[in-house]
Design a protein around this motif. Structure first.
Motif, PDB file in Angstrom:
ATOM      1  N   GLY A 707      51.922  10.599  61.353  1.00  0.00           N
ATOM      2  CA  GLY A 707      51.301   8.605  61.741  1.00  0.00           C
ATOM      3  C   GLY A 707      50.296   8.943  62.615  1.00  0.00           C
ATOM      4  O   GLY A 707      50.111   8.057  62.653  1.00  0.00           O
ATOM      5  N   ARG A 708      50.500   9.596  63.986  1.00  0.00           N
ATOM      6  CA  ARG A 708      49.430   9.702  64.794  1.00  0.00           C
ATOM      7  C   ARG A 708      47.655  10.150  64.601  1.00  0.00           C
ATOM      8  O   ARG A 708      46.995   9.487  64.536  1.00  0.00           O
ATOM      9  CB  ARG A 708      49.584   9.821  66.312  1.00  0.00           C
ATOM     10  N   LEU A 709      47.473  11.336  63.340  1.00  0.00           N
ATOM     11  CA  LEU A 709      46.585  11.545  63.060  1.00  0.00           C
ATOM     12  C   LEU A 709      46.306  10.690  62.442  1.00  0.00           C
ATOM     13  O   LEU A 709      45.483  10.008  62.062  1.00  0.00           O
ATOM     14  CB  LEU A 709      47.253  13.024  62.631  1.00  0.00           C
ATOM     15  N   VAL A 710      47.011   9.820  61.127  1.00  0.00           N
ATOM     16  CA  VAL A 710      46.436   9.252  60.129  1.00  0.00           C
ATOM     17  C   VAL A 710      46.182   8.106  60.837  1.00  0.00           C
ATOM     18  O   VAL A 710      45.178   7.442  60.883  1.00  0.00           O
ATOM     19  CB  VAL A 710      47.722   8.859  59.603  1.00  0.00           C
ATOM     20  N   SER A 711      46.672   7.446  62.315  1.00  0.00           N
ATOM     21  CA  SER A 711      46.081   6.262  62.373  1.00  0.00           C
ATOM     22  C   SER A 711      45.084   6.449  63.263  1.00  0.00           C
ATOM     23  O   SER A 711      43.953   5.614  63.195  1.00  0.00           O
ATOM     24  CB  SER A 711      47.058   5.575  63.560  1.00  0.00           C
ATOM     25  N   MET A 712      44.680   7.660  64.383  1.00  0.00           N
ATOM     26  CA  MET A 712      43.404   8.034  64.335  1.00  0.00           C
ATOM     27  C   MET A 712      42.119   8.216  63.250  1.00  0.00           C
ATOM     28  O   MET A 712      41.160   7.444  63.398  1.00  0.00           O
ATOM     29  CB  MET A 712      43.250   9.898  65.341  1.00  0.00           C
ATOM     30  N   ALA A 713      42.695   8.596  62.006  1.00  0.00           N
ATOM     31  CA  ALA A 713      41.850   8.965  61.231  1.00  0.00           C
ATOM     32  C   ALA A 713      41.584   6.874  61.063  1.00  0.00           C
ATOM     33  O   ALA A 713      40.227   6.542  60.695  1.00  0.00           O
ATOM     34  CB  ALA A 713      42.090   9.442  60.174  1.00  0.00           C
ATOM     35  N   GLU A 714      42.257   6.090  60.717  1.00  0.00           N
ATOM     36  CA  GLU A 714      41.405   5.256  60.499  1.00  0.00           C
ATOM     37  C   GLU A 714      41.375   4.175  61.589  1.00  0.00           C
ATOM     38  O   GLU A 714      40.475   3.531  60.641  1.00  0.00           O
ATOM     39  CB  GLU A 714      43.430   4.118  59.924  1.00  0.00           C
ATOM     40  N   ALA A 715      41.220   5.212  62.424  1.00  0.00           N
ATOM     41  CA  ALA A 715      40.272   4.359  63.023  1.00  0.00           C
ATOM     42  C   ALA A 715      39.504   4.866  63.659  1.00  0.00           C
ATOM     43  O   ALA A 715      38.617   4.163  64.721  1.00  0.00           O
ATOM     44  CB  ALA A 715      41.404   3.801  64.958  1.00  0.00           C
ATOM     45  N   GLN A 716      39.227   5.459  63.282  1.00  0.00           N
ATOM     46  CA  GLN A 716      38.127   7.226  63.276  1.00  0.00           C
ATOM     47  C   GLN A 716      37.962   7.224  64.928  1.00  0.00           C
ATOM     48  O   GLN A 716      36.274   6.765  65.407  1.00  0.00           O
ATOM     49  CB  GLN A 716      36.413   6.219  63.237  1.00  0.00           C
ATOM     50  N   GLN A 717      38.816   7.809  65.744  1.00  0.00           N
ATOM     51  CA  GLN A 717      39.198   7.824  66.929  1.00  0.00           C
ATOM     52  C   GLN A 717      38.979   9.406  67.032  1.00  0.00           C
ATOM     53  O   GLN A 717      39.973   9.884  66.664  1.00  0.00           O
ATOM     54  CB  GLN A 717      40.385   7.279  67.610  1.00  0.00           C
ATOM     55  N   PRO A 718      37.920   9.717  68.021  1.00  0.00           N
ATOM     56  CA  PRO A 718      38.353  11.189  68.250  1.00  0.00           C
ATOM     57  C   PRO A 718      39.466  11.539  69.451  1.00  0.00           C
ATOM     58  O   PRO A 718      40.361  10.366  70.014  1.00  0.00           O
ATOM     59  CB  PRO A 718      37.513  11.822  68.905  1.00  0.00           C
ATOM     60  N   PHE A 719      39.992  12.727  70.283  1.00  0.00           N
ATOM     61  CA  PHE A 719      41.137  13.203  70.965  1.00  0.00           C
ATOM     62  C   PHE A 719      40.299  13.308  72.415  1.00  0.00           C
ATOM     63  O   PHE A 719      40.780  12.880  73.419  1.00  0.00           O
ATOM     64  CB  PHE A 719      41.697  14.337  70.396  1.00  0.00           C
ATOM     65  N   TYR A 720      39.125  13.244  71.639  1.00  0.00           N
ATOM     66  CA  TYR A 720      38.336  13.298  73.832  1.00  0.00           C
ATOM     67  C   TYR A 720      36.901  12.080  73.091  1.00  0.00           C
ATOM     68  O   TYR A 720      36.506  11.891  72.069  1.00  0.00           O
ATOM     69  CB  TYR A 720      37.961  15.169  73.586  1.00  0.00           C
ATOM     70  N   PRO A 721      37.034  11.358  74.297  1.00  0.00           N
ATOM     71  CA  PRO A 721      35.808  11.014  74.601  1.00  0.00           C
ATOM     72  C   PRO A 721      34.559  10.733  73.873  1.00  0.00           C
ATOM     73  O   PRO A 721      34.598  12.581  74.617  1.00  0.00           O
ATOM     74  CB  PRO A 721      35.971   9.931  75.614  1.00  0.00           C
ATOM     75  N   ALA A 722      33.875  10.763  73.419  1.00  0.00           N
ATOM     76  CA  ALA A 722      32.138  11.112  73.003  1.00  0.00           C
ATOM     77  C   ALA A 722      31.908  10.923  74.913  1.00  0.00           C
ATOM     78  O   ALA A 722      31.633  10.763  75.399  1.00  0.00           O
ATOM     79  CB  ALA A 722      31.614  10.242  72.806  1.00  0.00           C
ATOM     80  N   GLU A 723      30.740  12.640  75.260  1.00  0.00           N
ATOM     81  CA  GLU A 723      30.313  12.944  75.941  1.00  0.00           C
ATOM     82  C   GLU A 723      28.821  11.820  76.122  1.00  0.00           C
ATOM     83  O   GLU A 723      28.286  12.041  75.193  1.00  0.00           O
ATOM     84  CB  GLU A 723      29.524  13.808  76.305  1.00  0.00           C
ATOM     85  N   PRO A 724      28.882  10.947  77.474  1.00  0.00           N
ATOM     86  CA  PRO A 724      27.046  10.188  77.414  1.00  0.00           C
ATOM     87  C   PRO A 724      26.134  11.080  77.154  1.00  0.00           C
ATOM     88  O   PRO A 724      25.937  12.619  77.311  1.00  0.00           O
ATOM     89  CB  PRO A 724      27.262   9.412  79.150  1.00  0.00           C
TER      90      PRO A 724
END
Length: 724
Positions: A707-724
């Motif tokens: 479920g965690r991976l599916v929800s991250m896919a739907e939100a287009q969320q990475p595990f690490y924040p994008a570097e500035p």
């Protein structure tokens, strides 16, 4: 008469700007030798920073202006290191290959100023001289190093997906020969003082007490003709010999990297360019390659692991102040107990009281340490006298005599819950009230081990990996009742032992074994479908693992590797169940390498690189390769990735960072991918979900994305924040 030069401030007068902080300091000795001391303010070790190029230019200008200057010595103001390398964070600040290339060119120009200085310059090296530090030393005309154990020289940039960018690829081959230079650059290997002297990397290796004077004496002698290059260079044999050498090195390198790491290929290209077309072309190629490699995902992944492991080596286990550990007890003199005693004595430098039920067990543990130290003596890393001193730190007993003085006991007995509970009771009876009990268990819940304890708050898990002296990871497992001080103390001890510690929750399999089990189970299913053993293993080695899953099972022991499966099935469900047909392997008495009977043949001589053909008949399988390497790797790896996300979701691990370190350092997940979570970010959660669903449709619900991976896919969320 003293003069006070402090400016007088008035309300209208602005405060004077503070003088710039410099890392370089110059002093002229009476004998005409100038000494440039590098001492980065506020840092334990010297690292080179971009702004130092201007500071170096200024101090060299200051030195050159001195009348009567006969030579220069570059020295470190740090007691235990010369220059540990360049500040890697400079690379993270670059947003293009061009920026990173300009950074390299800046370093090259700074080194060129040293190389072109009008009087001789010597580097006086004590402690770590690595990366940019060695490149600075190479730019000097002479190098003298101390014979201290901490003195090591090397170019480890390839381990970060890079190559030396401040002239190292050009100067080193001309100094020590092409073959030796390539071996150093391509492996990142560190050399001790005598090794460096033997190959001509340094001119002298002397006791630390006379290091500075020896360097000064060298520059006072004036210019000398260069020594002939070592035999590696002399035997290159012209264009044909050069071509043969590079061809052999490339073949050997690809056999190790399988093309997964771009840096080694670029090293060969840049070194060859300099030899064929001259230093000017070589330096230009070096800077260009450095910039391009800095932007590769492989370098980014390797650098992320470096930063993560560095942070974890210093991270406290909890907010509590750790207790002082002056003595350690170890229960069990087997393979694990002996290894734990060894790293505690030799790396943490702590006295160890070892208990075993027999003198033979104590002798085995002592022999483990003696043999480990013996290898270091043979390589001249330590002296025989130091080995004797370290051996004296380990004493043995078949009773609990002496355990009243130990502060922490590490239990390494058989994986039997009743036995481990008995060990807790006996330690509480014979040790001090403050003594911590740490269990080296790979599968048993810590809460159950502590269930009958009088002081359950001082019981914790401390899971090492075999062989203990080589594997860098340890899992620290507090149960719900473990107090914060016990956790902090245990983490600090692990760090003193030279380990990278991750804190994981007291759940079945903890973290590393939990993500390893579905990976190996899937390899087993591929075997039962008819995929040849060596095909499966080659596919995963090609993907980037150090060994394949079937060979890994042979190495750790089939009986040990499968022992955790029932625990996982009971606690986490049927997706962890191994194929029933695999029971035949254990019933046939096959335990792997340790009893020379497993999935591979173990000849009396030679390597165990051929599968045992009788295994196929035992399993009722006709071997035939039907899947590609990529398909085999995807099936096994996607099972591991999915389970890693579940562990993060269930807070088995504290962060994606800890999950990546655990997988890379614990089971050899490909470092160039950065760990499961870095790799998932590279794929994208949506792509990972798509792959899992495709596998689910073909092979069954065990591949269903969590479920965690599916929800991250739907939100287009990475595990690490994008570097500035």
């Amino acid at each position: 008469m003293s003069v006070d030069n402090t400016p007088v401030l008035t309300p209208d007068a602005p405060a004077a700007a503070p003088p710039p902080v410099t890392a370089f300091h110059f002093a002229l000795r009476p004998d005409g030798v100038g000494v440039i001391t590098l001492d980065v303010p506020g840092e334990k070790m010297n690292t080179l920073k971009s702004e130092f190029a201007e500071q170096l230019a200024q101090v060299l200008k200051q030195a050159q202006a001195q009348p009567g200057l006969v030579g220069l010595v570059i020295f470190s103001g740090k007691p235990d290191s010369f220059i540990a390398g360049a500040d890697i964070s400079m690379i993270a600040a670059c947003h293009s290959a061009g920026e990173a290339s300009r950074l390299a060119k800046k370093g090259q120009m700074a080194m060129a100023q040293i190389a072109g200085f009008p009087v001789p310059v010597a580097a006086a090296i004590n402690g770590a001289c690595l990366g940019g530090g060695l490149e600075l030393a190479l730019a000097c005309h002479y190098r003298v190093c101390s014979l201290e154990e901490k003195t090591v020289l090397g170019l480890p940039e390839v381990q970060l997906g890079l190559l030396p960018g401040s002239g190292g690829t050009q100067r080193l081959p001309r100094l020590v020969g092409v073959g030796q230079a390539l071996e150093m650059i391509l492996t990142g290997r560190h050399l001790r003082a005598r090794q460096a002297l033997k190959i001509g990397l340094v001119d002298e290796a002397v006791p630390r007490a006379i290091l500075l004077e020896s360097a000064a004496a060298l520059v006072k002698r004036g210019w000398r003709s260069s020594r002939p290059l070592p035999w590696q260079a002399r035997l290159m044999g012209g264009p044909l010999g050069k071509t043969l050498l590079f061809s052999l090195v490339r073949k050997k390198t690809l056999a190790k990297t399988h093309g997964n790491y771009p840096a080694p290929e670029r090293v060969l290209e840049v070194v060859r360019k300099g030899l064929d077309e001259g230093s000017s072309s070589g330096y230009a190629a070096e800077a260009r390659a450095f910039g391009e490699l800095a932007m590769t995902p492989e370098s980014a992944a390797l650098r992320s692991l470096f930063f993560a492991s560095t942070a974890l080596k210093k991270a406290p286990g909890s907010a509590a102040e750790p207790a002082n550990v002056a003595r350690v007890g170890v229960l069990g003199g087997g393979l694990m107990g002996g290894g734990i005693a060894c790293v505690t004595a030799t790396r943490a430098g702590l006295p160890v009281r070892l208990k075993d039920i027999s003198q033979a067990g104590i002798g085995h543990a002592l022999r483990t340490t003696w043999e480990t130290l013996g290898k270091q003596v043979a390589r001249k890393r330590i002296t025989a006298a130091r080995r004797s001193r370290q051996m004296q730190l380990i004493t043995g007993t078949t009773t609990y005599q002496g355990f009243g003085q130990v502060d922490l006991v590490i239990e390494a007995v058989f994986e039997d819950l009743a036995l481990k509970q008995q060990m807790v009771a006996e330690v509480e009876q014979h040790a001090a009230p403050h003594t911590i009990f740490a269990s080296n268990t790979s599968s048993l819940p810590i809460a159950q081990i502590a269930a009958q304890a009088q002081r359950p708050q001082q019981v914790i898990g401390l899971h090492y990996f075999s062989p203990v002296d080589k594997m860098p990871l340890v899992e620290v497992i507090p149960h719900a009742g473990t107090d914060a001080r016990t956790l902090a103390t245990t983490v600090r001890l692990a760090q003193q032992q030279g380990k990278t510690a991750i804190v994981v929750a007291d759940r079945a399999g903890f973290y590393v074994n939990r993500i390893l089990a579905p990976y190996i189970n899937e390899a087993a299913r591929c075997l039962l479908e008819g995929e040849p053993i060596d095909h499966i293993d080659r596919a995963l080695v090609k993907f980037g693992f150090p060994v394949g899953p079937i060979r890994l099972l042979d190495e750790v022991g089939i009986d040990v590797g499968t022992k955790i499966i029932p625990v996982l099935v009971r606690e986490l469900g049927p997706r962890f169940a191994a194929p029933e047909a695999f029971d035949a392997v254990l019933k046939d008495g096959r335990k792997g390498r340790k009893n020379r009977s497993g999935f591979y043949l173990y000849p009396a001589r030679g390597k165990a690189d051929k599968p045992d053909p009788s295994l196929y008949a035992l399993l009722g399988v006709t071997p035939r390769a039907a899947l590609t390497d990529a398909q085999l790797a995807e099936r096994c790896v996607m099972m591991m990735l999915n389970e890693a996300v579940r562990c993060l979701d269930e807070q088995v691990i504290r962060s994606a960072r800890d999950g990546d370190i655990g997988a890379v350092f614990g089971i050899g997940f490909p470092p160039f991918l950065g760990g499961p979570f870095r790799y998932l970010d590279r794929l994208g959660a949506a792509e990972a979900v798509n792959r899992l669903r495709a596998l689910e449709g073909r092979y069954g619900e065990r591949f269903a994305p969590c479920g965690r991976l599916v929800s991250m896919a739907e939100a287009q969320q990475p595990f690490y924040p994008a570097e500035p």
